[in-house]
Design an enzyme around this catalytic site. Structure first.
Site, PDB file in Angstrom:
ATOM      1  N   HIS A  97       0.819  -1.212   0.000  1.00 55.47           N
ATOM      2  CA  HIS A  97       0.000   0.000   0.000  1.00 55.47           C
ATOM      3  C   HIS A  97       0.853   1.262   0.000  1.00 55.47           C
ATOM      4  CE1 HIS A  97       0.190   1.201   4.312  1.00 55.47           C
ATOM      5  NE2 HIS A  97       0.189  -0.078   4.570  1.00 55.47           N
ATOM      6  N   GLU A 157      -5.198   2.197   2.374  1.00 53.68           N
ATOM      7  CA  GLU A 157      -5.202   0.970   3.188  1.00 53.68           C
ATOM      8  C   GLU A 157      -5.424   1.317   4.643  1.00 53.68           C
ATOM      9  OE1 GLU A 157      -2.867   0.022   5.606  1.00 53.68           O
ATOM     10  OE2 GLU A 157      -3.498  -2.037   5.908  1.00 53.68           O
ATOM     11  N   GLU A 158      -4.821   2.368   5.113  1.00 55.63           N
ATOM     12  CA  GLU A 158      -4.811   2.709   6.545  1.00 55.63           C
ATOM     13  C   GLU A 158      -6.183   3.135   7.082  1.00 55.63           C
ATOM     14  OE1 GLU A 158      -2.346   1.963   8.253  1.00 55.63           O
ATOM     15  OE2 GLU A 158      -0.456   2.363   7.243  1.00 55.63           O
ATOM     16  N   ASP A 184       3.298  -5.833   3.310  1.00 54.53           N
ATOM     17  CA  ASP A 184       3.032  -4.658   4.137  1.00 54.53           C
ATOM     18  C   ASP A 184       3.949  -4.747   5.351  1.00 54.53           C
ATOM     19  OD1 ASP A 184       0.014  -3.178   5.640  1.00 54.53           O
ATOM     20  OD2 ASP A 184       2.110  -2.531   5.599  1.00 54.53           O
ATOM     21  N   HIS A 202       2.887   4.497  11.960  1.00 54.15           N
ATOM     22  CA  HIS A 202       1.803   5.470  12.179  1.00 54.15           C
ATOM     23  C   HIS A 202       2.244   6.659  13.007  1.00 54.15           C
ATOM     24  CE1 HIS A 202      -1.145   1.839  11.609  1.00 54.15           C
ATOM     25  NE2 HIS A 202      -0.347   2.026  10.576  1.00 54.15           N
TER      26      HIS A 202
HETATM   27  N1  LIG Z   1      -2.279  -2.886  11.240  1.00 54.86           N
HETATM   28  C1  LIG Z   1      -1.355  -2.956  10.178  1.00 54.86           C
HETATM   29  C2  LIG Z   1       0.042  -3.188  10.612  1.00 54.86           C
HETATM   30  C3  LIG Z   1       0.238  -4.466  11.259  1.00 54.86           C
HETATM   31  C4  LIG Z   1       0.032  -5.640  10.548  1.00 54.86           C
HETATM   32  C5  LIG Z   1       0.269  -6.840  11.173  1.00 54.86           C
HETATM   33  C6  LIG Z   1       0.717  -6.826  12.471  1.00 54.86           C
HETATM   34  I1  LIG Z   1       1.094  -8.577  13.406  1.00 54.86           I
HETATM   35  C7  LIG Z   1       0.915  -5.658  13.193  1.00 54.86           C
HETATM   36  C8  LIG Z   1       0.671  -4.455  12.561  1.00 54.86           C
HETATM   37  C9  LIG Z   1      -1.245  -1.657   9.438  1.00 54.86           C
HETATM   38  O1  LIG Z   1      -1.153  -0.613  10.017  1.00 54.86           O
HETATM   39  N2  LIG Z   1      -1.195  -1.788   8.126  1.00 54.86           N
HETATM   40  O2  LIG Z   1      -1.010  -0.645   7.409  1.00 54.86           O
HETATM   41 ZN   LIG Z   2      -0.320   0.889   8.874  1.00 56.72          ZN
HETATM   42 ZN   LIG Z   3       0.577  -1.152   6.266  1.00 58.13          ZN
END
Ligand SMILES: N[C@H](Cc1ccc(I)cc1)C(=O)NO
Ligand SMILES: [Zn+2]
Ligand SMILES: [Zn+2]
Length: 291
Positions: A97, A151-152, A179, A256
């Site tokens: 993403h 995506e977020e 990702d 983030h």
């Molecule tokens: N929540 C997901 C990040 C994310 C994905 C898997 C794990 I385990 C911990 C964190 C995200 O912010 N994707 O953009």
């Molecule tokens: Zn994220």
């Molecule tokens: Zn992500």
């Protein structure tokens, strides 16, 4: 059937892949104040990636690069397509993403470099594209590289694309999502996530690592929710996998925030290179199958 039989093609290509190229793309993408789905940075980074992929595809009449416009927000997704030679109706997708977010709220001026989440994934699939062109690889199936918007904020870009593909009856035979690939938070190198993914394809991915990346250690884990864009494809009945940087809760602690920088991932992309190589092996092995 997930037969691994393209060693003569895959191995030379793997040797051409470089962490430095991945690091440069991470740096370029991190330079935008943010890549939020509703800001100028989000729009401009999409336009930049479209141009970047177009440049990398130079000389290849079988490769097109387009943007997928989303009606209800500004940032466009970017899709590069290598049209298959004699089995083009069957499609392999490599995804990541493009957008980034700051958990404190993201305005035009809010810093969200998103180096690991998810410039690292976009940079990893970009190195796959570069390597395939440099190596003159032409797949029998169609291979699509997708940099999803939004995506977020709920996997929204991939949800629109996967829904559009399902409604059009596109025969996507497999999806790999990258990702977060550059923060080595755990003892194993690659963690295969087993929820919201396809177990048979996950076995194939594990076998690809054993075949092509035999020094790497593999773990498994679960997110417990739809934690990235693979979940959008799974929801539409497609087979998806998520190779991830670390075990649950050992992922990059800076995501983030303004501190999700290349420096905070070690100023090098050695971890991402493992995922880029896995993605290439996946795309060539699946992409080389006839009807
Ligand atoms: N929540 C997901 C990040 C994310 C994905 C898997 C794990 I385990 C911990 C964190 C995200 O912010 N994707 O953009
Ligand atoms: Zn994220
Ligand atoms: Zn992500």
């Amino acid at each position: 059937s997930y037969v691994i039989d393209q060693q003569a093609v895959v191995t030379p290509l793997l040797n051409q892949m470089q962490a430095s190229n991945i690091g440069q793309t991470i740096t370029d993408l991190s330079a935008y104040v943010n890549r939020y789905y509703q800001t100028a940075g989000g729009v401009n980074s999409s336009d930049w990636l479209k141009q970047r992929w177009t440049t990398l595809a130079a000389g290849r009449a079988d490769i097109t690069v387009e943007q997928f416009t989303h009606a209800s927000w500004k940032q466009k997704s970017v899709i590069a397509t290598i049209k298959g030679t004699d089995n083009a109706s069957e499609v392999v997708v490599l995804g990541a993403h493009l957008d980034s977010i700051n958990q404190a709220g993201t305005t035009e001026a809010t810093r969200a470099p998103g180096a690991d989440d998810d410039a690292s994934g976009v940079a990893s699939i970009t190195e796959v594209l570069r390597t395939m062109v440099a190596g003159g690889y032409k797949p029998r199936r169609t291979i699509k590289f997708m940099a999803y918007a939004a995506e977020e904020v709920g996997l929204r870009g991939s949800q629109e694309i996967a829904t559009s593909y399902a409604n059009a009856g596109v025969n996507v035979v497999g999806v790999m999502q990258l990702d977060m690939t550059n923060y080595k938070g755990s003892v194993n190198d690659i963690y295969i996530y087993t929820d919201y993914t396809d177990s048979a394809q996950n076995t194939f991915v594990t076998n690809l690592i054993q075949t092509y990346l035999p020094t790497l250690k593999v773990g498994t884990d679960k997110c417990g929710y739809g934690c990235s864009d693979h979940a959008s494809w799974t929801a539409k009945g497609y087979y998806a996998s998520l190779p991830f940087e670390a075990a649950f809760n050992q992922d990059n602690p800076y995501i983030h925030t303004a501190n999700d920088t290349f420096a905070n991932s070690g100023n090098q992309a050695d971890h991402s290179l493992k995922f880029a190589r896995l993605a290439l092996a996946y795309a060539v092995e699946l992409g080389s199958d006839g009807a």
